[in-house]
Scaffold this active site. Sequence first.
Site, mmCIF file in Angstrom:
data_model
loop_
_atom_site.group_PDB
_atom_site.id
_atom_site.type_symbol
_atom_site.label_atom_id
_atom_site.label_comp_id
_atom_site.label_asym_id
_atom_site.label_seq_id
_atom_site.Cartn_x
_atom_site.Cartn_y
_atom_site.Cartn_z
ATOM 1 N N CYS A 109 104.618 -31.221 -16.035
ATOM 2 C CA CYS A 109 105.711 -32.392 -16.528
ATOM 3 C C CYS A 109 105.861 -31.314 -17.974
ATOM 4 O O CYS A 109 105.172 -30.907 -18.304
ATOM 5 C CB CYS A 109 105.280 -33.351 -16.430
ATOM 6 S SG CYS A 109 105.650 -34.310 -18.344
ATOM 7 N N ARG B 57 106.178 -8.950 -19.251
ATOM 8 C CA ARG B 57 104.852 -9.170 -19.265
ATOM 9 C C ARG B 57 104.685 -11.075 -18.720
ATOM 10 O O ARG B 57 103.485 -11.986 -17.932
ATOM 11 C CB ARG B 57 103.608 -8.708 -20.014
ATOM 12 C CG ARG B 57 103.683 -9.772 -21.781
ATOM 13 C CD ARG B 57 103.305 -9.427 -22.800
ATOM 14 N NE ARG B 57 103.719 -9.716 -23.603
ATOM 15 C CZ ARG B 57 104.052 -9.725 -24.137
ATOM 16 N NH1 ARG B 57 105.473 -8.650 -24.017
ATOM 17 N NH2 ARG B 57 104.786 -10.077 -25.997
ATOM 18 N N CYS C 118 103.297 -5.360 -56.781
ATOM 19 C CA CYS C 118 103.595 -4.010 -57.636
ATOM 20 C C CYS C 118 103.878 -2.913 -57.039
ATOM 21 O O CYS C 118 104.430 -2.060 -56.652
ATOM 22 C CB CYS C 118 103.045 -3.913 -58.836
ATOM 23 S SG CYS C 118 103.213 -5.337 -60.080
ATOM 24 N N ASP D 196 100.136 -17.713 -29.658
ATOM 25 C CA ASP D 196 100.362 -16.262 -30.909
ATOM 26 C C ASP D 196 99.712 -16.025 -32.073
ATOM 27 O O ASP D 196 100.162 -15.908 -32.618
ATOM 28 C CB ASP D 196 101.215 -16.173 -30.597
ATOM 29 C CG ASP D 196 102.671 -17.146 -31.109
ATOM 30 O OD1 ASP D 196 102.433 -17.733 -31.636
ATOM 31 O OD2 ASP D 196 103.769 -16.269 -30.369
ATOM 32 N N ASP E 252 106.200 -25.681 -25.080
ATOM 33 C CA ASP E 252 106.752 -23.600 -25.902
ATOM 34 C C ASP E 252 107.564 -24.278 -26.147
ATOM 35 O O ASP E 252 108.668 -25.002 -26.449
ATOM 36 C CB ASP E 252 106.441 -22.990 -24.581
ATOM 37 C CG ASP E 252 106.877 -21.451 -25.641
ATOM 38 O OD1 ASP E 252 106.902 -21.023 -25.976
ATOM 39 O OD2 ASP E 252 104.989 -20.900 -25.182
ATOM 40 N N ALA F 206 102.999 -15.077 -22.205
ATOM 41 C CA ALA F 206 102.363 -14.075 -22.228
ATOM 42 C C ALA F 206 101.010 -14.862 -21.157
ATOM 43 O O ALA F 206 100.841 -15.166 -19.619
ATOM 44 C CB ALA F 206 102.326 -12.722 -22.373
#
Length: 900
Positions: A385, A351, A474, A418, A340, A314
């Site tokens: 690139c 988005r 627990c 993120d 990425d 985004a």
Amino acid sequence: QVVVLTDSPLEEQLWVGDFCHSRGIKLVVADTRGLFGQLFCDFGEELVVTDPNGEQPLSAMVSMVTKGCPGEVTCLDEARHGFESGDFVTFTEVEGMEELNRCGPLQIRVLGPYTFSIGDTSGFGDYVRGGIVTQVKMPKHIRFKRLRESLAEPEMMVTDFGKAERPPMMHWGWQALHRFIRQHGRPPRPRHQGDAAEVVALTHQVAPGASLDEDLLRELAYQATGDLAPVNAFIGGLAAQEVMKAVSGKFTPITQWLYFDALECLPEESKEMVLTEEKCRPRNSRYDGQIAVFGEDLQAKLGAQKYFVVGAGAIGCELLKNFAMVGLGCGPEGSVTVTDMDTIEKSNLNRQFLFRPWDVAVVIPFLSESYSSSQDPPEKAIPICTLKNFPNAIEHTLQRVYDDDFFEGLDGVANALDNVDARLYMDRRCVYYRKALLESGTLGTKGNVQVVIPFLSESYSSSQDPPEKAIPICTLKNFPNAIEHTLQWARDEFEGLFKQPAENVNQYLTDPRFMERTLRLAGTQPLEVLEAVHRSLATERPHGWPDCVAWACRHWHRQYSNNIRQLLHNFPPGQKTNSGTLFWSGPKRCPHPLVFDPDNPLHLDYVMAAANLFAQSYGIEGSRDRAAVAELLRHVEVPPFVPKAGVRIHVSDQELQSASTTLDDGRLEELKASLPSPEELPGFRMYPIEFEKDDDTNFHMDFIVAASNLRAENYDIPPADRHKSKLIAGKIIPAIATTTAAVVGLACLELYKLVQGHRRLSSYKNAFLNLALPFVGFSEPLPCPRNKYYDVEWTLWDRFEVQGLQPDGQEMTLRQFLAYFKKEHRLEITMLSQGVSMLYSFFMPAAKLRERHDQPMTEIVARASKKKVGRHVKALVFELCCNDDTDADIEVPYVRYTIR
């Protein structure tokens, strides 16, 4: 429902404003002029806001309610209640004072972090125990003035408290600007002294007698033809969110004017010489709106920049759009590199506007693409690139791709990440290579921007948020009290049933050292792993679809009936603790076992999902025929369950950690002997299942929802629908385009300053916003902390530069390295490390020291780390512990040891 006006003359705004207000139509007016922005909202005589802030309603567990006027409520001291005076709350599950459960929303007054008062409880029954108090969002009614009235009596939202006196100036100046345009049929010309003087004179007419900031008004006139993508993104993002508020009643609107300026983006020194009428005149280019503000010189600088965008989600999409529109990297020398590692999911498309439905499930598709506008020749496009398809796109394994040459050639980095780990990694890279960093993030309507300036500001790593609070083990295993607990339990079930066993089996079958490695695991892990492998290969291995259904049915009984009955055998409902209080009280909800019913849709949902996933992990074909599965279930034999004595159930994580973990060696040997050998299973393998929340046909979310809601039913916790379950179990971070646009707009304003080379820390702005409240705030970045040894001052941006190669071409030895620091810096090195490898310490065995003293530094690194130093590595980073002349331990910078 809503009219939005942009680039609109004031006369048109007033006419439309009257028309809309009289007919109940909402109005938003948005305008930008260079580094200035204006926003106005009129949402009618009465807007009902149903959710003022967008936060989840708070809830807390009650431990005491007094009788009185007012009654006082005390919450369990596990966590602060978080309420504020004036909030409204309701009660459920209160025993004794049951009138509270039937009351409508009660207004409270906070007395402390765990206490608050409510109305008169003197006539209610005596409080016995229990209860949950939950915040209720009450509708808020807001009245708006029409534009004509609001122009004369403005109510303004301040965005920067360091410039609180500017909004009224801009309010009058904007009206003067409209008068100028009406009189001349054009806006004031860039940097034209006469036009600017006329705008100042017109402002005096608009606000007679007012004390005016004439420099500010002149800038507004100079920039009247300015058109900057980052300011448009910021004001546009805010305006779009106001439209959403107008139609939905969700979140608090701006009342009623918002004015914004970013004049710190202008040159710090000799502005009049840098920005002349000649340098800012139109060139008939796509960047004329930017040249009008900054002149042609900055445009050339922007074009020559080399920037690295880390993340193309985004924020990454917005950054690339803004970079393209400001011309970053557009010159023959410039470039923008994008990386990425992720694939695109359908939920991203709301988005991440650079992607389309056909991009879903593919790696970020930027390869060999570039941005250009239709009227531009190809050489004006931004060269992009993209290095893609790398599994850990910016982790240490890729330092040979993004190596010294790559980073040294950059002008700056823009993070669009993120997660915190990746941010910290990139921050360390930027500090090491001394590159500016634009860091931004969003969470729903909240957003922030941090700018990191080499040698001026602290870095991203200098301050960190507290870690997220984890759910105690627990609580998950035996004592859940919220749907979040049952959903996390269901996620753990998914991993423990359909992923980990299959991975362990495949390792057992293919890795000859599997048993040796497993037996070295800590605590009871060896037993747990081998039992899981034994179940998968022997006792629970299915041979067809009916076996999978039978397994799912028996597992249902184990989790939702047998384990609960065992828990109640250990801790019966009326049991009291040593202090005399009921064991099942406070955060511990007393469970009840469920009775299996194949005609119950939720029970059948569970079996359908669990059986299909179990079958999939063995490569067996499943089935979606519910009637057929229900019929199979009627023939499944479930062994009767009798609670066992002597079963230890831990009540707290502390008890769990302190419990002795002795291994049953006899059971281990028995398991090793009874496991079928890999040779007995030629060609057999299992198929681990990776959790995927977005495919509604794969049974993953079906299993999570059913498993969680069945456990919630065990503990009388209200269930969650599929949507809420997906948000929590899938750890979906809320994200909307409006916040992203606004945040990236502010980040790109900082880019203008970095490219110009601003050196005053006060020129830069870190930003914080929450569009729901609404709130926008700015602060000056914190300076980098200064340290000192002897008379040498240093910061996180400083280091020792050591040339590893000597004039004779030989590399420095450890002995020479130690002597160099003693002679040049009067520092005695007591410890020397590289990454996690210790290279030297004063307490090393004498034989090892003698051996290392005359070895070259790179050889010591290779031996200590058991890894060769790659040919792509230009320099190594060493950390030092040192003593000064007085033998005192002192803190010093790291060493950059150059080897090529």
